[in-house]
Write an enzyme that holds these catalytic residues in place. Structure first.
Site, PDB file in Angstrom:
ATOM      1  N   ASP A   1      -3.450  -7.854  -4.482  1.00 18.78           N
ATOM      2  CA  ASP A   1      -3.657  -6.566  -3.818  1.00 18.78           C
ATOM      3  C   ASP A   1      -4.260  -5.547  -4.775  1.00 18.78           C
ATOM      4  O   ASP A   1      -3.939  -5.536  -5.959  1.00 18.78           O
ATOM      5  CB  ASP A   1      -2.292  -6.048  -3.351  1.00 18.78           C
ATOM      6  CG  ASP A   1      -2.383  -5.268  -2.059  1.00 18.78           C
ATOM      7  OD1 ASP A   1      -3.503  -5.067  -1.557  1.00 18.78           O
ATOM      8  OD2 ASP A   1      -1.327  -4.860  -1.555  1.00 18.78           O
TER       9      ASP A   1
ATOM     10  N   ARG B   1       6.789 -11.366   5.376  1.00 13.95           N
ATOM     11  CA  ARG B   1       6.381 -11.105   6.758  1.00 13.95           C
ATOM     12  C   ARG B   1       6.941 -12.199   7.659  1.00 13.95           C
ATOM     13  O   ARG B   1       6.944 -13.376   7.290  1.00 13.95           O
ATOM     14  CB  ARG B   1       4.852 -11.070   6.874  1.00 13.95           C
ATOM     15  CG  ARG B   1       4.203  -9.983   6.034  1.00 13.95           C
ATOM     16  CD  ARG B   1       2.691 -10.023   6.141  1.00 13.95           C
ATOM     17  NE  ARG B   1       2.076  -9.087   5.207  1.00 13.95           N
ATOM     18  CZ  ARG B   1       0.768  -8.983   5.007  1.00 13.95           C
ATOM     19  NH1 ARG B   1      -0.059  -9.764   5.681  1.00 13.95           N
ATOM     20  NH2 ARG B   1       0.286  -8.113   4.141  1.00 13.95           N
TER      21      ARG B   1
ATOM     22  N   GLN C   1       0.954 -11.141  -2.810  1.00 16.46           N
ATOM     23  CA  GLN C   1      -0.331 -10.624  -2.333  1.00 16.46           C
ATOM     24  C   GLN C   1      -1.184 -10.176  -3.517  1.00 16.46           C
ATOM     25  O   GLN C   1      -0.754  -9.409  -4.371  1.00 16.46           O
ATOM     26  CB  GLN C   1      -0.089  -9.455  -1.383  1.00 16.46           C
ATOM     27  CG  GLN C   1      -1.268  -9.115  -0.509  1.00 16.46           C
ATOM     28  CD  GLN C   1      -0.877  -8.112   0.572  1.00 16.46           C
ATOM     29  OE1 GLN C   1       0.014  -7.295   0.383  1.00 16.46           O
ATOM     30  NE2 GLN C   1      -1.535  -8.183   1.699  1.00 16.46           N
TER      31      GLN C   1
ATOM     32  N   HIS D   1      -5.853  -1.232  -4.620  1.00 17.63           N
ATOM     33  CA  HIS D   1      -6.249  -0.050  -3.855  1.00 17.63           C
ATOM     34  C   HIS D   1      -7.115   0.837  -4.734  1.00 17.63           C
ATOM     35  O   HIS D   1      -6.812   1.044  -5.910  1.00 17.63           O
ATOM     36  CB  HIS D   1      -5.017   0.712  -3.356  1.00 17.63           C
ATOM     37  CG  HIS D   1      -4.232  -0.077  -2.356  1.00 17.63           C
ATOM     38  ND1 HIS D   1      -3.145  -0.850  -2.717  1.00 17.63           N
ATOM     39  CD2 HIS D   1      -4.404  -0.253  -1.022  1.00 17.63           C
ATOM     40  CE1 HIS D   1      -2.673  -1.447  -1.629  1.00 17.63           C
ATOM     41  NE2 HIS D   1      -3.414  -1.110  -0.600  1.00 17.63           N
TER      42      HIS D   1
ATOM     43  N   LYS E   1     -14.332  -3.257   7.664  1.00 17.25           N
ATOM     44  CA  LYS E   1     -14.112  -4.058   6.459  1.00 17.25           C
ATOM     45  C   LYS E   1     -15.201  -5.099   6.291  1.00 17.25           C
ATOM     46  O   LYS E   1     -15.950  -5.415   7.221  1.00 17.25           O
ATOM     47  CB  LYS E   1     -12.752  -4.749   6.523  1.00 17.25           C
ATOM     48  CG  LYS E   1     -12.601  -5.734   7.683  1.00 17.25           C
ATOM     49  CD  LYS E   1     -11.255  -6.441   7.656  1.00 17.25           C
ATOM     50  CE  LYS E   1     -11.086  -7.360   8.859  1.00 17.25           C
ATOM     51  NZ  LYS E   1      -9.886  -8.200   8.770  1.00 17.25           N
TER      52      LYS E   1
ATOM     53  N   CYS F   1       0.788  -1.239   0.000  1.00 21.64           N
ATOM     54  CA  CYS F   1       0.000   0.000   0.000  1.00 21.64           C
ATOM     55  C   CYS F   1       0.824   1.295   0.000  1.00 21.64           C
ATOM     56  O   CYS F   1       0.482   2.228  -0.751  1.00 21.64           O
ATOM     57  CB  CYS F   1      -1.017  -0.001   1.136  1.00 21.64           C
ATOM     58  SG  CYS F   1      -0.619  -0.952   2.582  1.00 21.64           S
TER      59      CYS F   1
ATOM     60  N   HIS G   1      -8.598  -0.720   0.612  1.00 16.32           N
ATOM     61  CA  HIS G   1      -7.718  -1.860   0.335  1.00 16.32           C
ATOM     62  C   HIS G   1      -8.623  -3.020  -0.073  1.00 16.32           C
ATOM     63  O   HIS G   1      -9.655  -3.241   0.554  1.00 16.32           O
ATOM     64  CB  HIS G   1      -6.944  -2.296   1.585  1.00 16.32           C
ATOM     65  CG  HIS G   1      -6.115  -1.221   2.194  1.00 16.32           C
ATOM     66  ND1 HIS G   1      -4.746  -1.151   2.043  1.00 16.32           N
ATOM     67  CD2 HIS G   1      -6.447  -0.170   2.991  1.00 16.32           C
ATOM     68  CE1 HIS G   1      -4.277  -0.105   2.716  1.00 16.32           C
ATOM     69  NE2 HIS G   1      -5.296   0.502   3.298  1.00 16.32           N
TER      70      HIS G   1
END
Length: 642
Positions: free
Chosen positions: A386, A366, A384, A388, A468, A337, A514
């Protein structure tokens, strides 16, 4: 004695004397309910059935049909197991023994290492204690009294827990015959309710999950009030074992993980890489169709970037140590992000640009403790899925609706029809004004409502930066997997001072969402393998067709067929091996190849093929073009036959 009013789940209000217990309320409803009652929920808090209720309350009697009822049943069984262990191994010291999603575990320290055979002995002792029908008795102590009690027992683990509690804390212990354990409860009324016990595995663990602490042993188990429930569950476990993605990953040569390289780091072999490419290609095309642009971002960034984003404040324990470049700390990215935000900030935006939808398959890293790593499902390096979305306030609801539709379309295309939706609300450590949170939650509710989607509330389950929607899919064994997320973020637009010029010519703060569909490619692939048991639909299969000649003099004809299939973009292999035809068929059947084309002299002379389908068998003779039409229809329409 004063009367109180008790409101039941169906809206009925009943009057009782002050101090009535959950069991007494259950008996007033029906003897059947009283017989199956395990605990009581009073104003959304679960208690022992014997707890007196002294004020007007909303009450629900919990049975094994309720999640909280199962938790109480399994937590009580974990205490029963600890009692049995102590009877068999008097030196035992106990860590923690919680209920988990399916069953329970208890961590303990004894002088010998247990084997699977020892579990039978412990099970037998548990059954003996259960049949004695001992009551679970709750007692409350001061912290000082509790520390003295467990110090006298030389139970250092419990003493460590107690020393971390406030001095004025009230401590609860539960007695069951001659066994006493530190526990907040609640528990069943007695051990006699615990039946049909199965201890599943014994493994290593660490005190408090930290490799630096003392090594312990952990037993996992399950229990049910009815034998059929246990039998069904054990059948389910056998099927899950057959579908284990780690076993199938080896059998189908999909992936490996090497300790010599690093735990939790996945190596994709050609078969696995091919499936991954197919999924990523599908993912990319669908994103373009749905108005997204693709972006790529770096793998590392300066420490200052992660300070602004808040990751170093909120997420540092999951990030890897920094590396020095030009005397500046750089971190390998745990998320994409901040990079997408910097792209947004690279130029000024107008309201006419919005919404901006950017997606990336970005590899992130991670830190996960070694004890929780699990094949593809829990790794340290992953890609990921992902995206946005930067949009204006008035666009947020329509954008959420489109994301929900997109998620449903993707999962159904991949063969997952069952989905559960959860709306996660404000946690205690949230940032942002209450007004923003309320409006965001309302937008999520409205979006779900307009799509006629039923959902559950996950109270306090939102991230610190916004509420979320979580979408959990159910696989072929009806297991629930958390995959897709649609996440509001009030934090990053503020921290990075994001702006756009509105229709009024003034600067405004964009909303940021996200969004993940598959979650991560690695975890998704683990779920996909287990869902299909490695028997992938034709459009996903790394090899779709294998051509098997009956004899060597047919290879030239088979090569002609292979080239034609290859020209039609069919993933095909020709089996040249000097092996018997039966062996080849069994081997490719084990590899779960969708179609085999068996070629003999008859097929060559008729310019035909003999088609064999995985798990079905012989489909007879066909012309190659006929087979191609049928095959391409199956591929292009993403037909799911499993």
């Amino acid at each position: 004695m004063d009367k109180i009013q008790i409101k039941l789940p169906d809206g009925t209000i009943k009057e009782f004397s002050q101090g009535v217990s959950g069991l007494e309320i259950a008996k007033s409803i029906s003897e059947g309910l009283a017989k199956n009652a395990l605990a009581v929920k009073v104003n959304n808090i679960v208690f022992d059935l014997t707890k007196p209720i002294s004020e007007n309350s909303e009450v629900k009697i919990l049975t094994f049909d309720d999640k909280e009822g199962k938790d109480v049943y399994w937590h009580s069984t974990s205490h029963l197991m600890a009692h049995a262990l102590l009877s068999l191994y008097p030196e035992a010291k106990f860590g923690v023994g919680p209920a988990i999603e399916n069953g329970f575990y208890y961590d303990f320290d004894i002088n010998s290492k247990l084997s699977e055979d020892d579990l039978v002995k412990i099970e037998k002792k548990m059954t003996e204690i259960a049949e004695a029908n001992h009551p679970f008795i709750r007692k409350e102590l001061s912290r000082t009294e509790a520390i003295s009690f467990f110090t006298a027992k030389n139970d250092n683990f419990k003493v460590e827990i107690l020393n971390e509690l406030p001095e004025d804390a009230t401590i609860s212990i539960y007695e069951e015959a001659d066994f006493t354990d530190l526990c907040t409860g609640p528990h069943l009324p007695n051990t006699g309710l615990i039946k049909n016990i199965k201890l599943l595995t014994v493994s290593g663990s660490y005190w408090r999950g930290d490799e630096k602490n003392k090594a312990l042993q952990r037993i996992y188990g399950i229990s049910f009030p009815k034998k059929k429930m246990l039998d069904d569950y054990l059948t389910f476990l056998e099927e899950a074992k057959k579908r284990d993605h780690r076993k199938l990953g080896k059998q189908l040569d999909l992936f490996t993980v090497h300790d010599e390289v690093g735990a939790g780091l996945v190596h994709w072999h050609p078969n696995g890489a091919r499936i991954r490419h197919i999924i990523e290609d599908f993912w990319t095309k669908e994103h373009f169709k749905n108005g997204y642009d693709l972006v790529y971002s770096p793998h590392i960034g300066k420490g200052n970037l992660w300070e602004i984003s808040g990751h170093l404040g909120f997420y540092k324990e999951n990030m890897y140590s920094p590396m020095k470049i030009d005397e500046i700390d750089y971190y390998i990215k745990p998320m994409n992000c901040p990079f997408h935000i910097m792209m947004y900030k690279s130029r000024m935006h107008s309201y006419k640009d919005l919404p901006i939808r950017w997606a990336e398959l970005g590899t992130v890293y991670r830190y996960e403790k070694s004890g929780v790593l699990h094949g593809l499902l829990r790794v340290r390096g992953f890609t990921q899925d992902d995206a946005h979305i930067f949009c204006a306030k008035e666009q947020i609801e329509s954008e959420i609706i489109e994301v929900i539709r997109f998620c449903i379309h993707i999962w159904r295309s991949l063969g997952f029809e069952k989905m559960e939706f959860y709306l996660a609300t404000k946690p205690e450590d949230a940032v942002g004004e209450d007004d923003l949170w309320n409006k965001a939650i309302e937008s999520l509710k409205n979006a779900l409502g307009k799509e006629n989607i039923k959902y559950k509330i996950d109270a306090g389950g939102g991230a610190f930066y916004g509420p979320k929607i979580d979408i959990k899919i159910k696989d072929a064994l009806n297991r629930e997997w958390q995959m897709s997320t649609v996440q509001f973020d009030f934090n990053l637009p503020e921290r990075f001072d994001l702006k756009y010029t509105g229709e009024d010519g003034k600067e405004h703060r964009p909303f940021m969402v996200h969004r993940a569909l598959l979650g991560s490619i690695e975890r998704f692939m683990g779920v996909l393998i287990e869902h299909y048991a490695g028997d992938f639909p034709v459009w996903m299969a790394p090899t779709q067709v294998v051509i098997i000649p009956v004899s060597e003099n047919l290879i030239d004809y088979c090569e002609t067929i292979r080239k034609k299939l290859d020209n039609e973009e069919i993933r095909v292999k020709l089996d040249y091996r000097n092996e018997k035809i039966g062996y080849k068929i069994r081997d490719w059947e084990m590899q779960k190849i969708p179609y085999m084309l068996i070629i003999g002299e008859k097929e060559k002379s008729n310019e035909a093929i003999s088609v064999r389908k995985h798990k079905v068998g012989d489909l007879g003779s066909k012309k190659l073009n006929e087979f191609l039409i049928e095959l391409k229809n199956e591929i292009n329409n993403k037909i799911i036959n499993n």
